[in-house]
Structures are given as structure tokens and as C-alpha cells.
Design an enzyme around this catalytic site. Structure first.
Site, PDB file in Angstrom:
ATOM      1  N   ASP A  15     -75.387 -55.125 -15.141  1.00 26.35           N
ATOM      2  CA  ASP A  15     -75.195 -55.929 -16.353  1.00 26.35           C
ATOM      3  C   ASP A  15     -73.698 -56.159 -16.564  1.00 26.35           C
ATOM      4  O   ASP A  15     -72.929 -55.199 -16.710  1.00 26.35           O
ATOM      5  CB  ASP A  15     -75.795 -55.190 -17.558  1.00 26.35           C
ATOM      6  N   ASP A  16     -73.290 -57.416 -16.561  1.00 24.47           N
ATOM      7  CA  ASP A  16     -71.890 -57.809 -16.808  1.00 24.47           C
ATOM      8  C   ASP A  16     -70.917 -57.287 -15.760  1.00 24.47           C
ATOM      9  O   ASP A  16     -69.723 -57.141 -16.039  1.00 24.47           O
ATOM     10  CB  ASP A  16     -71.422 -57.363 -18.210  1.00 24.47           C
ATOM     11  N   CYS A  75     -77.259 -62.751 -20.208  1.00 25.62           N
ATOM     12  CA  CYS A  75     -78.271 -61.745 -19.870  1.00 25.62           C
ATOM     13  C   CYS A  75     -79.706 -62.250 -19.736  1.00 25.62           C
ATOM     14  O   CYS A  75     -80.304 -62.168 -18.675  1.00 25.62           O
ATOM     15  CB  CYS A  75     -78.243 -60.632 -20.909  1.00 25.62           C
ATOM     16  N   ARG A  90     -81.806 -63.013 -16.198  1.00 20.92           N
ATOM     17  CA  ARG A  90     -82.951 -62.160 -15.826  1.00 20.92           C
ATOM     18  C   ARG A  90     -84.236 -62.973 -15.695  1.00 20.92           C
ATOM     19  O   ARG A  90     -85.073 -62.704 -14.818  1.00 20.92           O
ATOM     20  CB  ARG A  90     -83.132 -61.053 -16.866  1.00 20.92           C
ATOM     21  N   LYS A 103     -82.885 -52.170 -18.161  1.00 19.94           N
ATOM     22  CA  LYS A 103     -82.885 -53.223 -19.183  1.00 19.94           C
ATOM     23  C   LYS A 103     -83.839 -54.364 -18.823  1.00 19.94           C
ATOM     24  O   LYS A 103     -83.788 -54.910 -17.732  1.00 19.94           O
ATOM     25  CB  LYS A 103     -81.457 -53.755 -19.310  1.00 19.94           C
ATOM     26  N   HIS A 107     -85.009 -57.330 -21.413  1.00 23.18           N
ATOM     27  CA  HIS A 107     -84.381 -58.472 -22.098  1.00 23.18           C
ATOM     28  C   HIS A 107     -85.077 -59.821 -21.915  1.00 23.18           C
ATOM     29  O   HIS A 107     -84.437 -60.880 -21.885  1.00 23.18           O
ATOM     30  CB  HIS A 107     -82.891 -58.597 -21.733  1.00 23.18           C
ATOM     31  N   SER A 146     -80.063 -55.569 -24.725  1.00 24.28           N
ATOM     32  CA  SER A 146     -78.726 -55.057 -24.407  1.00 24.28           C
ATOM     33  C   SER A 146     -78.400 -53.797 -25.202  1.00 24.28           C
ATOM     34  O   SER A 146     -78.869 -53.612 -26.336  1.00 24.28           O
ATOM     35  CB  SER A 146     -77.663 -56.116 -24.705  1.00 24.28           C
ATOM     36  N   HIS A 172     -72.208 -53.115 -19.153  1.00 24.06           N
ATOM     37  CA  HIS A 172     -72.165 -53.823 -20.442  1.00 24.06           C
ATOM     38  C   HIS A 172     -71.633 -52.849 -21.508  1.00 24.06           C
ATOM     39  O   HIS A 172     -72.005 -51.675 -21.508  1.00 24.06           O
ATOM     40  CB  HIS A 172     -73.592 -54.259 -20.776  1.00 24.06           C
ATOM     41  N   ASP A 203     -76.080 -59.640 -13.267  1.00 24.55           N
ATOM     42  CA  ASP A 203     -76.670 -60.735 -14.055  1.00 24.55           C
ATOM     43  C   ASP A 203     -75.676 -61.822 -14.456  1.00 24.55           C
ATOM     44  O   ASP A 203     -76.046 -62.969 -14.664  1.00 24.55           O
ATOM     45  CB  ASP A 203     -77.374 -60.193 -15.319  1.00 24.55           C
ATOM     46  N   ASN A 204     -74.408 -61.439 -14.626  1.00 26.30           N
ATOM     47  CA  ASN A 204     -73.383 -62.423 -15.009  1.00 26.30           C
ATOM     48  C   ASN A 204     -72.017 -61.766 -14.860  1.00 26.30           C
ATOM     49  O   ASN A 204     -71.913 -60.558 -14.631  1.00 26.30           O
ATOM     50  CB  ASN A 204     -73.588 -62.951 -16.438  1.00 26.30           C
ATOM     51  N   LYS A 221     -68.113 -64.033 -18.079  1.00 18.46           N
ATOM     52  CA  LYS A 221     -69.406 -64.157 -18.779  1.00 18.46           C
ATOM     53  C   LYS A 221     -69.396 -65.305 -19.792  1.00 18.46           C
ATOM     54  O   LYS A 221     -68.376 -65.549 -20.450  1.00 18.46           O
ATOM     55  CB  LYS A 221     -69.664 -62.837 -19.506  1.00 18.46           C
TER      56      LYS A 221
HETATM   57 MG    MG Z   1     -75.163 -59.382 -18.819  1.00 18.62          MG
END
Ligand code: MG
Length: 486
Positions: A37-38, A77, A81, A130, A132, A155, A235, A287-288, A308
């Protein structure tokens, strides 16, 4: 003579039986998909990350293939996903942005996920981490093809707590976004097993997810499994256990990356200890890009522009490593264009699982992961953001950026968990040659009018198919997200 014929028949039969077993193993590898994540393009050593060590991810890259032109389908996010799990541009299936707790919108039960696809071939499917894609029960993983779920439904900052651990107050900047959020529910199956209320609890997330992942591998070693390990880190708010606190040269962010690397190592060790490592396909990506206005608590997009929540390269170009012994040539690099929407159709092709007739956007990239130097399955990629804004298209090494406004997160980066301000910026039409200018600094549209018009053709096709809110085009082939009336 008769004995010889019996012996010969037995040899021939066992040869074919052995081939059939090898064939079925090759068609049914275990699949471990590690999704960060991130985490930005520059956040592991194998992609130039510095100030910490990531020996296990380095090992994964050395034993597999490292992609350099791999994208998340959107730079945020929930959208990313949704794309990963369904093989669709997320706007095609009505998912955008980052869903808030209690969102009445979530993944539609008309969409297939990687889990529902692999279940058709007898896979046991689990998600740890996660989700989401909606936190009402009908949106949770067990209702979308997963047999097992342990993790957060959204998140780790979607709670009524400031980034320093204090309860959010009406005078705080984050009050409007956070004060109605409940404590973070840690869910097993369909129900919360505990609530996360303190930063100290968050310190344990990576450890808990990893322990559950190792147990999952041990428990399901007898049948093919799909394990989707979707870390909550890196994240914000960052959390790290005492095992790694203070271990890096890069402060808390580096410590968190080192713990993630440990987690990757634990998963690889569990596969090896259970005799599964040779028949398991591991995919590692994110994811980003990095959430840059968090300053020293944000990652790095390497040399790419922004991070992001933008469609500049830093928002969507991701580290991506694939390991599958005997199929993916070890220690190789793939520079071809690929996207996280390509994972679902590739896994369907590997396992022979049929797909629904619903249109998806992903492409089978098995040729790339097998190391076929002549293959180029993906010609182009569209960059959507917001609900349905078409902001750019890439074809080959050209990227045409369409006029749009965006929030820049680089203005005055925050510190120690606190975000800095964002500023609204905008761009006009611009063409970038990513072969010479991966940082998207030099607009070369005037020198290449034929390339611009070629890419504009693709833009028109996307506006016709998926729509574009920036030009008021609805799109003919978009589907609805799931809705709950509860
Ligand atoms: Mg993310």
C-alpha cells in the site's frame, strides 16, 4: 517375453502418469500475490531504494523477473485494488477513489475476482490484509470468492485518530474526514475479532499478517492455493514492531520497509519449509505511488514525477517482481508495458480457468513472464483518475498527457507523520518520450504531431468505450458498482 512386455507397459504408463502430474503441477501452481500500500517505484533496493536493506526482495528479484514498466491501473487504493482483482479499468466497474468506511458502494457481485476465477479450478483462496472494496458484509471478501479473510476492510488511517495517536478533535484539520469513523476493525471471516485503537496496535499489523500468512501456507499445502497478502503498510500511519524499530538509516519509513522485507522472507521460507517453493508463483507489487506530502513518512517514486493520486508516472509506475521457478527465467528484467489488470487473465491462462463474457481490460502476459523477448501483449494503457477523468494514454514509449488539473503533493512535505499541504496544479496537452524522459519534463508534442494524432485516436476510442468526465462523454460500456440499501 511376457514379463518384458508387462514391464515395458508399466514403464510407459508411469512415464505418462508422471507427465500428467508434472503438467497438472505446472497448470496449478500455488499463487502468492503480495500487494503493498502506497509503496513507490523507488522503495525497495532492487529499484534503487537506499537507507535500508531489502535482502529478501532482492532475492525474489534475483530468482525471478523484475518489471520496469509495470503500472497500477489507478493511483489510489480502492480503484487500484478493484482493477487488480477484476482485470478491469476500475471506472469500467464503477469503483473510484478510496472508499470511506460505511460506503454504500462496493464491488458488484456481478464481477469476477481472481479468487472466484481460481476457485473454478479447485484453489483454496485467502486474503490477509487490506480489502478496501466495501465494508458492508455483502462487499467483504468471503462474498467475492475468498474462502478466508483476516485483515482491515479499508485503509489504516480511516479511524478517529490523528497521525500522532491522539483522538481527532473538532479543531483538527482531519476532523471532517475522520470523526465519524469507528475504531479500525480487524476482521476474520465476516466479523471483527478486535478493534485497533492505538498506534501501538498498528505496530503489530505486519507481524500479524505475516504470522497468518505462514499458517495459511502450512494449512493449505495439500491443495493449490491463492494467497493475496495485501499489506496495510507502507501507508500512513506507519507502524513497525520492536524487531525493526530503529534498524534503518531512513527513520521510521525505512524501518517499515525492512519489516516488509522480513515478511517477504518469512513467506518464502514457509513455502520452502513446506516443499512448495518450486511450484509457487509469487507476484510482488503495489497499489499506487508514494503519498508524498507525508515527507519523511512517505516513500519515493524514484526518478518519476509526482506520486499517489496523480496520473504522472510517480503515481502509477510500480515495482513488480514475479518468481516462478522453471517458468520465469531467473534474474531477468522485463521492460515491456504491463499493468495490474493483466494479472487476472494471466492467472486464468495459466490455470485454464474460464472467464465470464463480461468485458475485461486485462491482457494475458504469460509470454512476458516466460521471457519471450519478442512478445508485446500490451500496446497501450489509459490513465484514468477521479470518477472517470481520462488524463493520459501511453502507447509504446510515448505518453500523451491530456489537459487536466491535479493536486501536487510536493509543495511543502510534512514531517513525522503529519501531512504537508497540497496545491492545485494543472497541465495542458503534452507529449512525453518516456524512453529519453521518464520524468515527464520535456513536452515534445510540437516535434511529433503524427504521434499526437495517433494517440488522440486511442483517446477517442476510450472516451467512446469508457467515457470521460473531463469532456462530458458518458461511455457505452461502463457497468455499475455494487450498492447496498442497508
Ligand atoms: Mg494505496
Amino acid at each position: 517375453m511376457k514379463n518384458y512386455l508387462v514391464w515395458l507397459a508399466a514403464v510407459v504408463l508411469s512415464f505418462f502418469a508422471g507427465a500428467a502430474i508434472a503438467q497438472s503441477k505446472n497448470n496449478q501452481p500455488n499463487i502468492v500475490l503480495i500487494f503493498m500500500d502506497d509503496m513507490g517505484y523507488g522503495d525497495v533496493e532492487a529499484y534503487g531504494g537506499t537507507g535500508y536493506t531489502t535482502p529478501n526482495i532482492n532475492k525474489l528479484a534475483a530468482e525471478g523477473m523484475r518489471f520496469t514498466n509495470f503500472y497500477a491501473a489507478q493511483p489510489i487504493c480502492s480503484a487500484s485494488r478493484a482493477a487488480l482483482l477484476t482485470g478491469c479499468y476500475p471506472n469500467r466497474i464503477g469503483i473510484s477513489g478510496a472508499l470511506s468506511p460505511g460506503s454504500k458502494t462496493g464491488i458488484s457481485d456481478k464481477e469476477e475476482t481472481i479468487a472466484t476465477v481460481l476457485k473454478k479450478k479447485g484453489y483454496f483462496t485467502g486474503i490477509i490484509g487490506k480489502w478496501h472494496l466495501g465494508d458492508y458484509k455483502e462487499f467483504l471478501p468471503l462474498q467475492h470468492g475468498f474462502d478466508y479473510y483476516f485483515g482491515l476492510p479499508y485503509s489504516n488511517d480511516m479511524w478517529p485518530v490523528n497521525y500522532d495517536g491522539s483522538p481527532v478533535k473538532p479543531t483538527d484539520e482531519a476532523w471532517g474526514r475522520k470523526h465519524t469513523n469507528p475504531p479500525l476493525p480487524l476482521i476474520e471471516g465476516n466479523d471483527p475479532v478486535r478493534y485497533i485503537t492505538t498506534l501501538k496496535d498498528q505496530d503489530m499489523l505486519t507481524t500479524w499478517y505475516t504470522e497468518k500468512a505462514v499458517t495459511f501456507i502450512q494449512q493449505h499445502k495439500q491443495q493449490p492455493f491463492f494467497l493475496y497478502l495485501a499489506h496495510s503498510m507502507v501507508h500512513v500511519p506507519l507502524g513497525v514492531s520492536d524487531k525493526f524499530r530503529g534498524k534503518s538509516q531512513r527513520g521510521l519509513f525505512g524501518d517499515v520497509v525492512m519489516e516488509i522485507d522480513w515478511s517477504v522472507g518469512e513467506v518464502m521460507k514457509a513455502l520452502k519449509d513446506n516443499g512448495l517453493d518450486k511450484n509457487t508463483l509469487i507476484i510482488f507489487t503495489s497499489d499506487n505511488g508514494p503519498w508524498l506530502n507525508f515527507g519523511n513518512h512517505a516513500g519515493s517514486a524514484g526518478a518519476f514525477r509526482e506520486g499517489k493520486a496523480t496520473t504522472w508516472e510517480g503515481g502509477q509506475r510500480e515495482p513488480a517482481i514475479v518468481k516462478w521457478p522453471g517458468v520465469v527465467p531467473a534474474g531477468t528484467v522485463c521492460n515491456k508495458l504491463a499493468c495490474n489488470i493483466d494479472i487476472l487473465p494471466t492467472l486464468a491462462a495459466i490455470t485454464g480457468a474460464p472467464l465470464l463474457a463480461n468485458k475485461i481490460d486485462g491482457l494475458n502476459i504469460l509470454s512476458l513472464i516466460k521471457g519471450d523477448a519478442d512478445a508485446s501483449p500490451r500496446d497501450h494503457l489509459f490513465f484514468y483518475f477521479g470518477k472517470n477523468n481520462l488524463e493520459a494514454v501511453r502507447q509504446g514509449l510515448w505518453k500523451l498527457v491530456l489537459p487536466h488539473a491535479y493536486r501536487s503533493y510536493n509543495a511543502a512535505p510534512g514531517k513525522d507523520g503529519w501531512p504537508g499541504p497540497t496545491i492545485t496544479d494543472s497541465t495542458g496537452l503534452a507529449l512525453y518520450d518516456l524512453s529519453r524522459d521518464p520524468g515527464e519534463r520535456y513536452d515534445v508534442k510540437d516535434q511529433n504531431p503524427e504521434i499526437v494524432s495517433q494517440l488522440q485516436q486511442l483517446v477517442e476510442e476510450a472516451r467512446d468505450d469508457l467515457g470521460d468526465d473531463l469532456t462530458g462523454r458518458p461511455g457505452k460500456n461502463r457497468r455499475q458498482a455494487g450498492k447496498t440499501g442497508n
